[in-house]
Write a protein that holds these residues in place. Structure first.
Motif, PDB file in Angstrom:
ATOM      1  N   ILE A   1       0.840  -1.210   0.000  1.00  0.00           N
ATOM      2  CA  ILE A   1       0.000   0.000   0.000  1.00  0.00           C
ATOM      3  C   ILE A   1       0.868   1.250   0.000  1.00  0.00           C
ATOM      4  O   ILE A   1       0.524   2.262  -0.623  1.00  0.00           O
TER       5      ILE A   1
ATOM      6  N   ASN B   1      -2.840  15.889  -3.859  1.00  0.00           N
ATOM      7  CA  ASN B   1      -2.339  15.701  -5.226  1.00  0.00           C
ATOM      8  C   ASN B   1      -3.376  15.043  -6.135  1.00  0.00           C
ATOM      9  O   ASN B   1      -3.094  14.724  -7.282  1.00  0.00           O
TER      10      ASN B   1
ATOM     11  N   THR C   1      -2.278   7.525   4.438  1.00  0.00           N
ATOM     12  CA  THR C   1      -3.073   6.417   4.988  1.00  0.00           C
ATOM     13  C   THR C   1      -2.872   6.310   6.493  1.00  0.00           C
ATOM     14  O   THR C   1      -2.003   6.950   7.081  1.00  0.00           O
TER      15      THR C   1
ATOM     16  N   ASP D   1      -3.747   7.145 -17.521  1.00  0.00           N
ATOM     17  CA  ASP D   1      -2.539   7.209 -16.697  1.00  0.00           C
ATOM     18  C   ASP D   1      -2.871   7.154 -15.201  1.00  0.00           C
ATOM     19  O   ASP D   1      -1.978   7.218 -14.367  1.00  0.00           O
ATOM     20  N   GLY D   2      -4.166   7.066 -14.882  1.00  0.00           N
ATOM     21  CA  GLY D   2      -4.589   6.928 -13.491  1.00  0.00           C
ATOM     22  C   GLY D   2      -4.401   8.174 -12.655  1.00  0.00           C
ATOM     23  O   GLY D   2      -4.562   8.133 -11.435  1.00  0.00           O
ATOM     24  N   LYS D   3      -4.077   9.296 -13.298  1.00  0.00           N
ATOM     25  CA  LYS D   3      -3.809  10.505 -12.519  1.00  0.00           C
ATOM     26  C   LYS D   3      -5.065  11.327 -12.268  1.00  0.00           C
ATOM     27  O   LYS D   3      -5.181  11.979 -11.248  1.00  0.00           O
TER      28      LYS D   3
ATOM     29  N   ARG E   1      -1.948   3.445  -9.475  1.00  0.00           N
ATOM     30  CA  ARG E   1      -2.732   4.622  -9.067  1.00  0.00           C
ATOM     31  C   ARG E   1      -4.227   4.294  -9.059  1.00  0.00           C
ATOM     32  O   ARG E   1      -4.945   4.641  -8.127  1.00  0.00           O
TER      33      ARG E   1
ATOM     34  N   ASN F   1      -4.388  12.243   0.698  1.00  0.00           N
ATOM     35  CA  ASN F   1      -3.674  11.123   0.092  1.00  0.00           C
ATOM     36  C   ASN F   1      -2.548  10.594   0.986  1.00  0.00           C
ATOM     37  O   ASN F   1      -1.395  10.516   0.578  1.00  0.00           O
TER      38      ASN F   1
ATOM     39  N   GLU G   1       0.593   4.204  -2.698  1.00  0.00           N
ATOM     40  CA  GLU G   1       0.498   5.633  -2.349  1.00  0.00           C
ATOM     41  C   GLU G   1       1.573   6.438  -3.071  1.00  0.00           C
ATOM     42  O   GLU G   1       1.299   7.529  -3.582  1.00  0.00           O
TER      43      GLU G   1
ATOM     44  N   MET H   1       1.106   7.762  -6.633  1.00  0.00           N
ATOM     45  CA  MET H   1       0.336   8.984  -6.901  1.00  0.00           C
ATOM     46  C   MET H   1       1.266  10.151  -7.231  1.00  0.00           C
ATOM     47  O   MET H   1       0.871  11.100  -7.909  1.00  0.00           O
TER      48      MET H   1
END
Lengths: 143, 460
Positions: free
Chosen positions: A72, B392, B318, B64-66, A92, B316, A76, A79
């Protein structure tokens, strides 16, 4: 019809405890989150995306907690990775997908019915006042 | 049965168009892929709102998952969940469209009568000081201290019961009072009373335009369905309309299909105050920046907030640190920057309708983002925030382009008359025809463009 396997629910519970651990007043994800409601929240997820997610969660269910925690951390950090290649892109999306699932049954009304302590929503002191115009029909829940 | 008009998609563009066409006495069918919710059946929780009302079960991602994209699936479309901010375009926005498309009627002079008509069909309200919650007051204080100009927002709403303590952030899942002037409230429900035929749960996959009529095919509750009309108007939004056009095989004929996608990328930063802000209480979005310098620099700031699950997504990190931030939910002050982005994105669909979205931020986009975020930080700190959380994660709500309007069939998909190039019976009106990003909330102009098309279609 999307439906998580029992092993996948075990996987998301282990992941959830990393995202949302027992911390002071906050209960652990495994105590408070209503994982039994997760299937209700994935009906609109495309089937192939859901199948991949279910498989990943099954794999997670077999991993030791320390490896999951490391993984994890990798998710993270993805990102902040400027790269557009396939691996960081997938990481992502997986990261955001997992967080979305966990937070949806942790910071929400969908708590574990067997959990009797203060819920995360109560701990953050979130309350909405809704002034309804007319009686709510049964499809709308948790009024 | 051959309808006069079939409108596919019931959001800001489709809902208003169906209303005006139906009002003219034409036989109109309005189709919608999603379900039909009303004020007393909208989900009452954030979790269900995301899961039930959005394509993809909450959020869709760029390849791109952004960047995440929020796109709704229900009668009324995105107008149900958006804030219903009603801004006209300025000359700068129309001039940029004219330059990009070659369409000479893109101007306030042409659009004024259509703005006027659409506005007269909605209840509009400009916020005042008495409706500001503390998040708004802090935003204003920070703007004033930095010399940034701001203004009260104008919103489509009739009676939000703020005086009775109604918290409008709940209407991000649909307005429970029929106050927000969504496409459902302002147009569809009125047209329904006047005989408009509406079929929900109907997803169109193929469009077959002919010389006299246009046929469309899809699925309704698991069953194949087909319809025919003298004219079909696609209004499924940037993703939905582009997808239908791809699945109908138009890419070979119209190489611009899917191109020029823009989305006003939005970044939300959070400041933490020592006293409760309660940004989620009462009217949660009442003011925005109105600074000519910001407009020149290509961004705008809005005083916004989000309910807990969405807010948790913005933070962002955890574990216990994340929870420690969430515990300060009531102390959060929040501001968003929306970037007027370059239209270099692309929407691609495979034959089964699976979408792939390319949306890189250009150097210009990044510069605009950086300038906007710096302004946010200035406001947060000068209004008393003791810490700023710099998220972000960014997302797009204003999905535009993919079937852009223009004079050149090699660079556009619809002509200045809203016709798909070379097709007499197929039209498009929604944000997919936007040539580039206006940097202004697109909702009112989508409706005004639909009104313009309706006058043209009614004249025949």
């Amino acid at each position: 019809m999307n439906h998580f396997s029992n092993r996948a629910i075990t996987g998301i519970t282990k992941v959830g405890d990393i995202y949302c651990p027992k911390n002071g007043e906050f209960p652990a994800f495994s105590e408070a989150a209503g994982t039994q409601y997760l299937n209700n929240l994935v009906s609109n997820v495309p089937e192939d995306d859901f199948s991949s997610l279910n498989l990943v969660l099954i794999i997670f269910s077999f991993l030791p907690a320390f490896i999951l925690k490391w993984l994890i951390g990798v998710f993270e950090r993805s990102m902040d990775n400027p790269g557009d290649s396939i691996l960081p892109s997938l990481l992502r999306q997986l990261n955001l997908g997992l967080r979305g699932l966990c937070y949806s049954v942790y910071y929400s009304e969908f708590s574990n019915p067997e959990y009797k302590g203060r819920t995360p929503l109560q701990i953050i002191d979130y309350h909405l006042n809704r002034v309804e115009l007319e009686p709510v029909k049964s499809e709308a829940t948790f009024v | 049965m051959v309808y006069d008009f079939i409108v596919v998609g019931s959001g800001s563009g489709g809902g208003s168009l169906a209303y005006y066409l139906n009002k003219s006495g034409a036989k109109v069918l309005l189709l919608e892929a999603g379900k039909f919710y009303r004020k007393n059946t909208f989900p009452r929780t954030e979790a269900e709102t995301s899961a039930d009302l959005y394509w993809g079960g909450g959020i869709e991602f760029a390849k791109d998952g952004k960047m995440g994209f929020l796109r709704t699936k229900m009668v009324g479309g995105s107008s149900i969940v958006y804030q219903c901010l009603m801004d006209r375009f300025d000359d700068n926005a129309f001039d940029a469209w004219k330059d990009e498309s070659g369409v000479d009627w893109f101007s306030n002079a042409t659009m004024n009568e259509h703005y006027n008509q659409v506005e007269s069909d909605m209840a509009l309200h400009t916020f005042t000081e008495k409706e500001w919650n503390r998040n708004a007051k802090l935003f204003i204080d920070g703007c004033d201290k930095n010399g940034y100009k701001w203004a009260n927002l104008r919103r489509g709403q009739s009676d939000c019961a703020l005086e009775n303590g109604n918290d409008c952030i709940g209407c991000l899942g649909g307005c429970i009072r029929d106050s927000k002037q969504s496409s459902l409230v302002a147009f569809i429900q009125k047209a329904e009373k006047e005989g408009l035929e509406i079929q929900a749960d109907t997803e169109i996959h193929k469009v077959e335009p002919g010389n006299e009529t246009c046929k469309i095919h899809g699925m309704q509750n698991g069953n194949k369905v087909s319809y025919e009309a003298k004219k079909v108007i696609l209004s499924g939004g940037a993703f939905g309309t582009t997808r239908m056009m791809y699945m109908s095989g138009f890419k070979k004929k119209l190489p611009a299909l899917g191109k020029k996608f823009s989305s006003h990328p939005q970044f939300m930063w959070i400041g933490f105050q020592n006293e409760p802000v309660d940004a989620h209480k009462l009217a949660f979005q009442t003011v925005a920046s109105k600074d000519p310098e910001f407009r020149k620099k290509g961004f705008k700031l809005e005083n916004v907030f989000a309910p807990p699950i969405s807010l948790a997504m913005l933070i962002n990190i955890t574990g216990s640190k994340h929870q420690d931030y969430m515990k300060k939910y009531r102390y959060m002050q929040c501001i968003e920057v929306a970037v007027r982005d370059e239209n270099v994105g692309e929407i691609i669909s495979d034959k089964n309708g699976k979408l792939t979205i390319s949306k890189p931020l250009t150097d210009q986009d990044k510069e605009r983002k950086t300038n906007g975020l710096q302004a946010i930080k200035n406001i947060l700190l000068s209004s008393g925030a003791n810490e700023v959380f710099e998220s972000n994660f960014y997302f797009g709500l204003h999905l535009m382009g993919g079937c852009v309007m223009g004079t050149d069939p090699s660079k556009s998909v619809v002509n200045p008359e809203f016709n798909v190039h070379g097709e007499k019976t197929l039209y498009i009106t929604d944000s997919s025809i936007y040539p580039n990003a206006p940097g202004i909330n697109p909702g009112l102009t989508i409706k005004a463009l639909s009104h313009k098309l309706s006058t043209q279609l009614i004249k025949g």
